[in-house]
Design an enzyme around this catalytic site. Structure first.
Site, PDB file in Angstrom:
ATOM      1  N   GLU A  35       0.862  -1.186   0.000  1.00  0.00           N
ATOM      2  CA  GLU A  35       0.000   0.000   0.000  1.00  0.00           C
ATOM      3  C   GLU A  35       0.895   1.232   0.000  1.00  0.00           C
ATOM      4  O   GLU A  35       1.757   1.387   0.860  1.00  0.00           O
ATOM      5  CB  GLU A  35      -0.930  -0.033   1.224  1.00  0.00           C
ATOM      6  CG  GLU A  35      -1.640   1.272   1.526  1.00  0.00           C
ATOM      7  CD  GLU A  35      -2.446   1.843   0.361  1.00  0.00           C
ATOM      8  OE1 GLU A  35      -3.328   1.136  -0.150  1.00  0.00           O
ATOM      9  OE2 GLU A  35      -2.165   2.988  -0.056  1.00  0.00           O
ATOM     10  N   GLN A  95     -14.630   4.047   7.093  1.00  0.00           N
ATOM     11  CA  GLN A  95     -13.413   3.291   6.758  1.00  0.00           C
ATOM     12  C   GLN A  95     -12.294   3.613   7.745  1.00  0.00           C
ATOM     13  O   GLN A  95     -11.450   2.766   8.026  1.00  0.00           O
ATOM     14  CB  GLN A  95     -12.960   3.632   5.336  1.00  0.00           C
ATOM     15  CG  GLN A  95     -13.814   2.963   4.278  1.00  0.00           C
ATOM     16  CD  GLN A  95     -13.337   3.238   2.860  1.00  0.00           C
ATOM     17  OE1 GLN A  95     -14.128   3.663   2.042  1.00  0.00           O
ATOM     18  NE2 GLN A  95     -12.087   3.011   2.550  1.00  0.00           N
ATOM     19  N   MET A 109       4.108  -0.595  -5.607  1.00  0.00           N
ATOM     20  CA  MET A 109       4.524  -1.506  -6.665  1.00  0.00           C
ATOM     21  C   MET A 109       4.886  -0.633  -7.851  1.00  0.00           C
ATOM     22  O   MET A 109       4.057   0.132  -8.342  1.00  0.00           O
ATOM     23  CB  MET A 109       3.395  -2.456  -7.034  1.00  0.00           C
ATOM     24  CG  MET A 109       3.892  -3.527  -7.977  1.00  0.00           C
ATOM     25  SD  MET A 109       2.568  -4.471  -8.667  1.00  0.00           S
ATOM     26  CE  MET A 109       1.788  -3.238  -9.675  1.00  0.00           C
ATOM     27  N   TYR A 139     -29.703  13.565   1.591  1.00  0.00           N
ATOM     28  CA  TYR A 139     -29.524  14.182   0.273  1.00  0.00           C
ATOM     29  C   TYR A 139     -29.955  15.635   0.363  1.00  0.00           C
ATOM     30  O   TYR A 139     -30.969  15.951   1.006  1.00  0.00           O
ATOM     31  CB  TYR A 139     -30.376  13.481  -0.787  1.00  0.00           C
ATOM     32  CG  TYR A 139     -29.989  12.044  -1.053  1.00  0.00           C
ATOM     33  CD1 TYR A 139     -28.716  11.718  -1.483  1.00  0.00           C
ATOM     34  CD2 TYR A 139     -30.916  11.018  -0.898  1.00  0.00           C
ATOM     35  CE1 TYR A 139     -28.365  10.395  -1.745  1.00  0.00           C
ATOM     36  CE2 TYR A 139     -30.566   9.702  -1.153  1.00  0.00           C
ATOM     37  CZ  TYR A 139     -29.298   9.399  -1.568  1.00  0.00           C
ATOM     38  OH  TYR A 139     -28.952   8.099  -1.821  1.00  0.00           O
ATOM     39  N   ASP A 194     -12.482  -0.864  -6.521  1.00  0.00           N
ATOM     40  CA  ASP A 194     -12.677   0.276  -7.421  1.00  0.00           C
ATOM     41  C   ASP A 194     -11.881   0.134  -8.715  1.00  0.00           C
ATOM     42  O   ASP A 194     -12.220   0.774  -9.715  1.00  0.00           O
ATOM     43  CB  ASP A 194     -12.270   1.586  -6.717  1.00  0.00           C
ATOM     44  CG  ASP A 194     -13.352   2.106  -5.791  1.00  0.00           C
ATOM     45  OD1 ASP A 194     -14.253   1.323  -5.431  1.00  0.00           O
ATOM     46  OD2 ASP A 194     -13.302   3.296  -5.415  1.00  0.00           O
TER      47      ASP A 194
END
Ligand SMILES: Cc1cc2nc3c(=O)[nH]c(=O)nc-3n(C[C@H](O)[C@H](O)[C@H](O)COP(=O)(O)OP(=O)(O)OC[C@H]3O[C@@H](n4cnc5c(N)ncnc54)[C@H](O)[C@@H]3O)c2cc1C
Length: 503
Positions: free
Chosen positions: A18, A98, A122, A201, A288
């Site tokens: 990560e 999260q 990476m 909303y 995602d």
């Protein structure tokens, strides 16, 4: 993190890298579906997640729309997040950000033996016939390392560099907004007026988006998608400065007296797209990287957890030599349609609840949230369909009734012990009260056998008392025998060979 945790749960050595130095610093997703909670329950996290969620949100809240938080209410879409759905699962939908959830998963993943490396990126990869070679680099020390793995999961987010390098296009609506999430502090408790609101909303001539507000109601965020003319809105909000963002929050709150401090602004694309391919040989897109949906319905992160849940047991079965290599190819066959369906449903919720200017002829029907969260069905060679299978891509979980390819239904076996608690490691065979032959047929087949005497079992799983249902480690029905058969052991062994791609 889900993939790391679930691979470790199956005893597979996997390395997770990560780029960031730690877990999420922003709240981001918070609506955790029952299906994700079921996965967390499998790895022993349900209790702590439920406990911790209470510190952030009053659970069982509503999803509704207002002109402003202080002003007129426009619509109540869901009055209580868990009303009418508690019977379909041993767990509930809940809200936890999260920021709070990821460290819990991280701790569990480490305890199960995962190798997680933060501040590590990476930098390159290539694959050949037997594996994937990657170069990883520590961001602070600059130290590089060559990694060789049999497979790679590309869970590198919406702007996936791996997807780009593999030249995989996205399919769907394309980008329809340059949206922002405005993280702010403001004492908004009094504006809630004792309403328990999970998602609010906001729909007025100045701003369209949604609020989410955390206990003790001094912090939250406003997602803003469009501003100005409702019929021809401005949908590119990326250039707004903090002061303009503060004005948007004020326009949503509808109360000039509330002091507002904007802490941070995140930019993201509104789009409802799926990758045209989820797999290139030994590399699998997940999360995602595989699907980008607007956060309407709270589906996207949950869909990513289910991607990881689907691929983890398959990789484990292949790497342990229990399955043929072809099993992993069923990941894309099963998950791609789910990603596309979920994207379609999130987009519909966005258009119908907020972005009416995007309405077009022939929009598909809005399906029940439970069809999206729990009701998708898999049609692949990791499932043995019955001759009269209707091939439906999804249905209400109460109607699934143990059909191959559907999530095995929940029933309480005893207090706090669900049928779903029988799944997660090996294949499981659930037999009716008179299914003795099926249950003894599991001998030497590495399958857990369970005789279920619950009075509702046969109806819930669509079998007679002599029948049995074979359930995969991810809790999906692989195969079903509605009644007894002459050679139970051979029939069960054949079914396992087929589903596990053993020649
Ligand atoms: C405002 C908002 C509200 C939302 N609410 C919900 C909700 O209620 N429910 C829900 O289900 N979903 C929700 N979502 C969606 C959810 O946040 C995302 O779907 C989810 O976080 C995606 O997780 P991911 O791991 O696939 O991708 P990401 O979270 O983007 O993680 C990908 C990671 O890969 C790392 N990375 C990329 N390239 C490299 C590399 N080369 N080397 C090393 N690391 C790399 C990145 O640093 C990043 O951390 C919401 C989203 C937003 C914006």
């Amino acid at each position: 993190m889900s993939a790391a945790m679930l691979l470790a749960h199956h005893g597979i050595r996997a390395l997770t890298v990560e780029h960031h130095r730690g877990t999420a610093i922003h709240p981001r997703a918070a609506l955790i579906s029952q299906r994700t909670m079921e996965v967390l329950r499998t790895v022993g996290l349900e209790g702590i997640v439920r406990e911790q969620s209470e510190t952030q949100f009053l659970q069982d809240g509503a999803i509704m729309a207002v002109e402003t938080l202080a002003g007129k209410e426009l619509a109540w879409f869901i009055a209580n997040m868990n009303e009418g759905i508690r019977d379909v699962s041993p767990t509930i939908r809940l809200f936890i950000t999260q920021k709070l959830l990821e460290p819990l998963m991280q701790r569990r993943a480490l305890k199960l033996g995962a190798d997680l490396r933060f501040a590590t990126e990476m930098v390159s990869f290539e694959q050949d016939a037997t594996g994937v070679r990657a170069v990883i680099r520590h961001r602070d020390t600059g130290e590089t390392q060559n990694i060789r793995a049999r497979y790679m999961i590309a869970a590198d987010g919406a702007r996936s560099g791996i997807r780009e390098k593999l030249d995989i296009a996205m399919q769907g609506t394309g980008i329809f907004s340059k949206s922002i999430t405005i993280y702010f502090r403001a004492p908004v408790g009094p504006l809630l007026r004792d309403r328990n609101l999970s998602v609010i909303y906001v729909y007025n001539p100045s701003v369209r988006g949604f609020f989410r507000i955390e206990k003790p109601y001094n912090t939250g965020f406003l997602v803003a998608n469009t501003t100005g003319d409702m019929a021809h809105p401005n949908s590119d909000l990326w250039d707004l400065d903090h002061q303009q963002c503060e004005q948007l929050v004020r326009a949503g709150l509808g109360d000039d007296s509330v002091p507002i401090v904007v802490d941070d602004v995140m930019k993201w694309h509104g789009r409802a797209d799926t990758a045209e391919r989820y797999q290139v040989n030994r590399i699998f897109l997940a999360g995602d990287a595989a699907h980008c949906l607007p956060p309407y319905g709270g589906f996207n992160g949950n869909c990513g957890v289910q991607d990881a849940h689907n691929i983890a047991w398959k990789l484990a079965a292949v790497l342990k030599g229990h399955a043929g290599a072809g099993l992993v190819d069923t990941y894309a066959v099963e998950r791609h349609p789910v990603g596309a369906f979920t994207a379609q449903q999130a987009y519909l919720r966005y258009v119908l609840r907020e972005a009416k200017y995007l309405t077009t002829e022939g929009l598909p029907a809005m399906e029940n949230d439970l069809n999206v969260e729990l009701g998708y069905r898999y049609h692949s060679s990791a499932v043995i369909a019955e001759p009269d299978d209707d091939g439906r891509p999804h249905e209400h979980p109460r109607d699934a009734k143990g059909k191959p390819g559907s999530r095995a239904p929940h029933l309480w076996l005893e207090p706090n012990r669900s049928t779903l608690d029988l799944f997660g490691a090996k294949f499981a065979l659930l037999g009716g009260p008179d299914a003795g032959d099926w249950l003894t047929a599991t001998d030497a087949l590495d399958v857990d056998a369970h005789k279920i005497t619950n009075a509702d079992f046969c109806d819930a799983y669509g079998i007679t008392p002599q029948g049995a249902v074979l359930v995969r480690p991810d809790g999906f029905v692989a195969w079903r025998a509605k009644s007894s058969e002459a050679n139970a052991h051979a029939a069960l062994a054949n079914a396992l060979d087929h589903v596990l791609h053993r020649a």
